[in-house]
Scaffold this motif. Structure first.
Motif, short mmCIF file in Angstrom:
data_model
loop_
_atom_site.label_atom_id
_atom_site.label_comp_id
_atom_site.label_asym_id
_atom_site.label_seq_id
_atom_site.Cartn_x
_atom_site.Cartn_y
_atom_site.Cartn_z
N GLY A 1 -114.60 18.86 -6.67
CA GLY A 1 -115.63 19.70 -6.00
C GLY A 1 -115.95 21.01 -6.88
O GLY A 1 -117.09 21.41 -6.35
N PHE A 2 -115.05 21.48 -7.55
CA PHE A 2 -115.56 22.43 -8.42
C PHE A 2 -116.62 22.10 -9.42
O PHE A 2 -117.82 22.89 -9.68
CB PHE A 2 -114.43 23.08 -9.24
N VAL A 3 -116.68 20.95 -9.82
CA VAL A 3 -117.70 20.49 -10.82
C VAL A 3 -118.91 20.13 -9.94
O VAL A 3 -119.95 20.74 -10.44
CB VAL A 3 -117.23 19.10 -11.30
N ALA A 4 -118.82 19.68 -8.87
CA ALA A 4 -120.14 19.35 -8.03
C ALA A 4 -120.74 20.82 -7.74
O ALA A 4 -121.93 20.91 -7.87
CB ALA A 4 -119.66 18.80 -6.66
N GLU A 5 -120.17 21.86 -7.29
CA GLU A 5 -120.52 23.17 -6.97
C GLU A 5 -121.26 24.04 -8.12
O GLU A 5 -122.49 24.31 -8.24
CB GLU A 5 -119.53 24.05 -6.32
N THR A 6 -120.66 23.62 -9.46
CA THR A 6 -121.02 24.15 -10.58
C THR A 6 -122.33 23.42 -10.97
O THR A 6 -123.12 24.24 -11.47
CB THR A 6 -119.99 23.88 -11.80
N GLU A 7 -122.56 22.23 -11.00
CA GLU A 7 -123.68 21.35 -11.33
C GLU A 7 -124.70 22.02 -10.25
O GLU A 7 -125.96 21.81 -10.86
CB GLU A 7 -123.32 19.95 -11.38
N ARG A 8 -124.59 22.19 -9.05
CA ARG A 8 -125.46 22.45 -8.28
C ARG A 8 -126.33 23.49 -8.34
O ARG A 8 -127.44 24.23 -8.51
CB ARG A 8 -124.85 22.60 -6.56
N GLN A 9 -125.11 24.72 -8.87
CA GLN A 9 -125.72 26.16 -9.34
C GLN A 9 -126.46 25.77 -10.62
O GLN A 9 -127.75 26.51 -10.91
CB GLN A 9 -124.72 26.90 -9.37
N VAL A 10 -125.93 25.01 -11.55
CA VAL A 10 -126.50 24.89 -12.76
C VAL A 10 -128.14 24.25 -12.67
O VAL A 10 -129.08 24.37 -13.00
CB VAL A 10 -125.65 23.87 -13.84
N GLU A 11 -128.23 23.20 -11.59
CA GLU A 11 -129.50 22.44 -11.31
C GLU A 11 -130.37 23.61 -11.02
O GLU A 11 -131.62 23.56 -11.43
CB GLU A 11 -129.17 21.68 -10.43
N ALA A 12 -129.96 24.47 -10.06
CA ALA A 12 -130.88 25.46 -9.59
C ALA A 12 -131.37 26.53 -10.93
O ALA A 12 -132.63 27.07 -11.02
CB ALA A 12 -130.24 26.57 -8.54
N HIS A 13 -130.30 26.76 -11.57
CA HIS A 13 -130.62 27.46 -12.99
C HIS A 13 -131.49 27.04 -13.75
O HIS A 13 -132.57 27.92 -14.26
CB HIS A 13 -129.36 27.95 -13.50
N LEU A 14 -131.45 25.98 -14.04
CA LEU A 14 -132.23 25.11 -14.92
C LEU A 14 -133.82 24.96 -14.38
O LEU A 14 -134.67 24.93 -15.00
CB LEU A 14 -131.88 23.78 -15.39
N THR A 15 -133.75 24.89 -13.09
CA THR A 15 -135.12 24.66 -12.29
C THR A 15 -135.71 25.83 -12.49
O THR A 15 -137.12 25.89 -12.83
CB THR A 15 -134.91 24.29 -10.92
N SER A 16 -135.34 27.03 -12.30
CA SER A 16 -135.74 28.42 -12.51
C SER A 16 -136.29 28.55 -14.00
O SER A 16 -137.40 29.03 -14.48
CB SER A 16 -134.98 29.57 -12.36
N HIS A 17 -135.48 27.91 -15.02
CA HIS A 17 -135.88 28.05 -16.46
C HIS A 17 -137.27 27.48 -16.68
O HIS A 17 -138.18 27.68 -17.73
CB HIS A 17 -134.85 27.55 -17.35
N LEU A 18 -137.46 26.15 -15.96
CA LEU A 18 -138.71 25.41 -16.05
C LEU A 18 -139.83 26.08 -15.54
O LEU A 18 -141.08 25.85 -16.05
CB LEU A 18 -138.39 24.11 -15.40
N THR A 19 -139.74 27.22 -14.83
CA THR A 19 -140.66 28.09 -14.45
C THR A 19 -140.84 29.26 -15.35
O THR A 19 -142.10 29.84 -15.50
CB THR A 19 -140.53 28.54 -12.99
N GLU A 20 -139.80 29.86 -16.00
CA GLU A 20 -139.68 30.87 -16.80
C GLU A 20 -140.06 30.60 -18.16
O GLU A 20 -140.79 31.47 -18.66
CB GLU A 20 -138.32 31.51 -16.69
N LEU A 21 -139.80 29.50 -18.61
CA LEU A 21 -140.22 29.26 -20.20
C LEU A 21 -141.73 29.02 -20.21
O LEU A 21 -142.36 28.78 -19.48
CB LEU A 21 -139.80 27.80 -20.47
N PRO A 22 -142.24 29.72 -21.44
CA PRO A 22 -143.76 29.82 -21.54
C PRO A 22 -144.26 28.34 -21.67
O PRO A 22 -143.80 27.31 -22.27
CB PRO A 22 -143.68 30.28 -23.17
#
Length: 211
Positions: free
Chosen positions: A136-157
């Motif tokens: 469950g800790f992994v699942a929640e970690t990966e959920r947060q990481v997914e959101a974080h990487l999605t934001s990077h796709l908008t932030e990267l030049p």
């Protein structure tokens, strides 16, 4: 294998992860990009890309430590195997992000020993709570990481197609890891734990961007 032999292997692995030394088992997604607008990146954009990719590299350092600890102390064989399989894919991410940082003329985080040690401790605690909570800790970690990487796709030049390709593949892998953890019986994390994880992640990403 004796305890001493195992300890030597563990220390060697930790030092390699901390030092950004990793070997990918899959081709780097950025290698597919031949025509690139990278030369159009100005100094500010290049530094921003490097900061974001350093954050992503730190995330992979943490993932290696978490999965090593959780796999070591997991109870079920299927759970141990899942941590091993996911860990190999996360090592790809570690290699890709380190390579991209070198291409951008930047460096990995100077605080990697701290990130690794803290994550290994967290992974050990999670594993000691049982496989369901650990997954469950992994699942929640990966959920947060997914959101974080999605934001990077908008932030990267937009011109930084190589970094974007790496982040996109990482995002797909993280989603798969989270789903696998749920399928194996991962329990939902209580809301206070989710909030605490978000707060810790915010500190890490803010610091790692610069240091």
């Amino acid at each position: 294998m004796s305890l001493i032999d195992q300890a030597i292997i563990d220390v060697d692995r930790a030092l390699r992860v901390i030092g950004g030394i990793a070997t990918a088992s899959r081709p780097n997604p950025a290698a597919q990009i031949i025509d690139s607008d990278e030369e159009k990146l100005d100094d500010k954009s290049r530094r921003h890309s490097a900061g974001l990719m350093r954050v992503n590299h730190v995330g992979e350092v943490c993932a290696q430590a978490l999965y090593d600890a959780q796999g070591r102390f997991a109870h079920g064989l299927a759970v141990k195997q899942q941590f091993a399989d996911a860990g190999r894919e996360e090592e790809d991410h570690l290699a890709w992000t380190a390579e991209r940082l070198r291409e951008l003329g930047s460096h990995i985080s100077f605080l990697n020993p701290l990130w690794y040690a803290g994550s290994y401790a967290l992974g050990t605690v999670a594993a000691r709570l049982g496989d369901a909570r650990s997954l469950g800790f992994v699942a929640e970690t990966e959920r947060q990481v997914e959101a974080h990487l999605t934001s990077h796709l908008t932030e990267l030049p937009v011109q930084d197609a190589k970094s974007r390709a790496i982040v996109q593949q990482m995002r797909e892998d993280e989603i798969a890891h989270g789903e696998a953890a749920k399928t194996l019986g991962g329990s939902d994390m209580p809301l206070p734990v989710q909030k605490a994880m978000q707060a810790m992640s915010k500190v890490m990403t803010t610091v790692a961007y610069y240091v």
